[in-house]
Scaffold this active site. Structure first.
Site, PDB file in Angstrom:
ATOM      1  CB  SER A 184       2.787  -7.955   1.202  1.00 25.20           C
ATOM      2  OG  SER A 184       1.692  -7.873   2.095  1.00 25.20           O
ATOM      3  CB  THR A 197      -0.933  -0.001   1.228  1.00 22.82           C
ATOM      4  OG1 THR A 197      -1.852  -1.065   1.072  1.00 22.82           O
ATOM      5  CG2 THR A 197      -1.671   1.299   1.387  1.00 22.82           C
ATOM      6  CB  THR A 215       0.556  -3.973   6.374  1.00 23.73           C
ATOM      7  OG1 THR A 215      -0.712  -3.923   5.704  1.00 23.73           O
ATOM      8  CG2 THR A 215       1.209  -2.599   6.372  1.00 23.73           C
ATOM      9  CG  ASP A 216      -2.485  -7.617   3.301  1.00 28.68           C
ATOM     10  OD1 ASP A 216      -3.106  -7.765   2.231  1.00 28.68           O
ATOM     11  OD2 ASP A 216      -2.766  -6.735   4.141  1.00 28.68           O
TER      12      ASP A 216
HETATM   13  N1  ASP Z   1      -2.695  -5.358   0.677  1.00 23.13           N
HETATM   14  C1  ASP Z   1      -1.605  -4.491   1.071  1.00 23.13           C
HETATM   15  C2  ASP Z   1      -0.303  -5.297   1.115  1.00 23.13           C
HETATM   16  O1  ASP Z   1      -0.139  -6.091   1.985  1.00 23.13           O
HETATM   17  C3  ASP Z   1      -1.905  -3.904   2.406  1.00 23.13           C
HETATM   18  C4  ASP Z   1      -0.870  -2.934   2.889  1.00 23.13           C
HETATM   19  O2  ASP Z   1       0.201  -2.772   2.319  1.00 23.13           O
HETATM   20  O3  ASP Z   1      -1.138  -2.321   3.909  1.00 23.13           O
HETATM   21  O4  ASP Z   1       0.525  -5.157   0.244  1.00 23.13           O
END
Ligand code: ASP
Length: 352
Positions: free
Chosen positions: A83, A39, A116-117
């Site tokens: 991710s 993200t 973050t995932d």
């Molecule tokens: N879907 C995103 C990822 O994990 C969520 C994020 O980056 O916060 O790449």
């Protein structure tokens, strides 16, 4: 004559100011930012309204005011993916890339921008495989660059400040978002939308960062290191549920799994059918690790009935302590490769 004097004076001024600029850069620690996507590097697609990879590593760093005063930055773009698409093989490539840069004596530390995932698992994979103990801070964002208040820039500034600080020098790999600093081993993503999503539960944060200052609360957990194997053994992570007939465990055992992690209930208990399937897998030489869906305290050899934690341990299953299932899978993968599948040695790596 006056013109010559004026020209000599202005040349001297230019040289003096160049000296001070160079000197100020010379004083700044060198930090490498390795970007992988997520993200933090996404923007909202105007057609679909969804966040999509859209920001280059260079643009990402240029969007952070004041970063140039904290460190001399080099940006390395490894990939630009959400991710949810990460794999252990990409994390192995990331680990080798980060180690290469940490081997440079000029480099104070590395910041990895990541979605973050799966950030908690990716950070843990590097915690287990990096040769260097220099500081590495994983950083991401819960709001993309199109959002009314993106959190990425502040998170990057804090992560760079952290890896340059004395307080962080023995924390090894961390996950640093929203000013909180977590160890790679203990961190969990706890909120699917809020900027305050990463925490380490009862084990607590390593520290906190605000106004460019790092505050130290705790030491990092004990170090565990594994060589990066050429090939990562096929290791699966399964959950279990009421009425589970054990067929997924048997399927994994019959289709090449070298290791199986099962996220059990309570202190590490499964039902009788899953217990039989676990014994079937172990009889084929497959290492089986039991973790729990319960957030605190982890797995204990407490129950002696069919499928209880004490029964499972007695029959050869490895109790996964307080690791999450997703992290236990990575530890098991690396331990199988290192110990060539010898479960008596592998279980040592899961001890509290
Ligand atoms: N879907 C995103 C990822 O994990 C969520 C994020 O980056 O916060 O790449």
């Amino acid at each position: 004559m006056k013109l010559i004097r004026y020209m000599v004076f202005s040349v001297c001024c230019i040289m003096v100011s160049m000296f001070f600029v160079a000197a100020s850069y010379a004083e700044l620690p060198k930090v490498v930012i390795v970007t992988t996507g997520g993200t933090i590097a996404e923007k909202t697609d105007p057609k679909t309204g969804g966040a999509v990879p859209a920001v280059s590593g260079k643009d990402l760093v240029e969007a952070v005011p004041g970063l140039g005063k904290v460190a001399d930055i080099e940006v390395v773009n490894l990939c630009n993916i959400d991710s949810s698409q990460m794999t252990p093989e990409i994390w192995a490539k990331l680990s080798r890339t980060v180690d290469e840069h940490l081997a440079d004596p000029e480099v104070k530390g590395v910041v990895v921008t990541h979605g973050t995932d799966t950030m908690a698992e990716g950070a843990y994979f590097l915690e287990l495989t990096l040769k260097s103990d220099k500081p590495v801070a994983f950083v991401g964002a819960m709001r993309d660059a199109s959002d009314v208040s993106p959190d990425g820039p502040a998170n990057i500034l804090n992560a760079v400040t952290q890896v340059c600080s004395e307080e962080a020098k023995d924390w090894r790999v961390t996950v640093t978002l929203n000013e909180y600093i977590n160890s790679a081993r203990n961190v969990v993503k706890t909120n699917s939308t809020n900027v305050q999503t990463f925490d380490s539960g009862e084990k607590g944060y390593l520290g906190y960062i605000a106004m460019g200052k790092v505050v130290r609360y705790n030491d990092a957990p004990p170090k565990q290191k594994f060589p990066l194997p050429d090939e990562l053994p096929d290791t699966v992570f399964l959950s279990t549920f009421a009425g589970d007939d054990g067929s997924f465990v048997r399927f994994a055992a019959d289709n090449g799994a070298k290791g199986i992690v099962i996220d059990a209930v309570g202190a590490g208990n499964v039902n009788a059918e899953v217990y039989e399937a676990i014994k079937y897998a172990m009889a084929k030489g497959i290492a089986v690790v039991i973790t729990t869906r319960v957030y605190h305290s982890g797995v204990w050899p407490m129950y002696g009935d069919q499928g209880g934690g004490e029964t499972l341990e007695r029959d050869g299953a490895i109790l996964g302590n307080d690791l999450t299932g997703a992290k236990a899978r990575l530890l098991l993968m690396l331990a199988i490769a290192k110990e060539k599948g010898d479960t008596s040695k592998i279980k040592e790596y899961f001890k509290r």
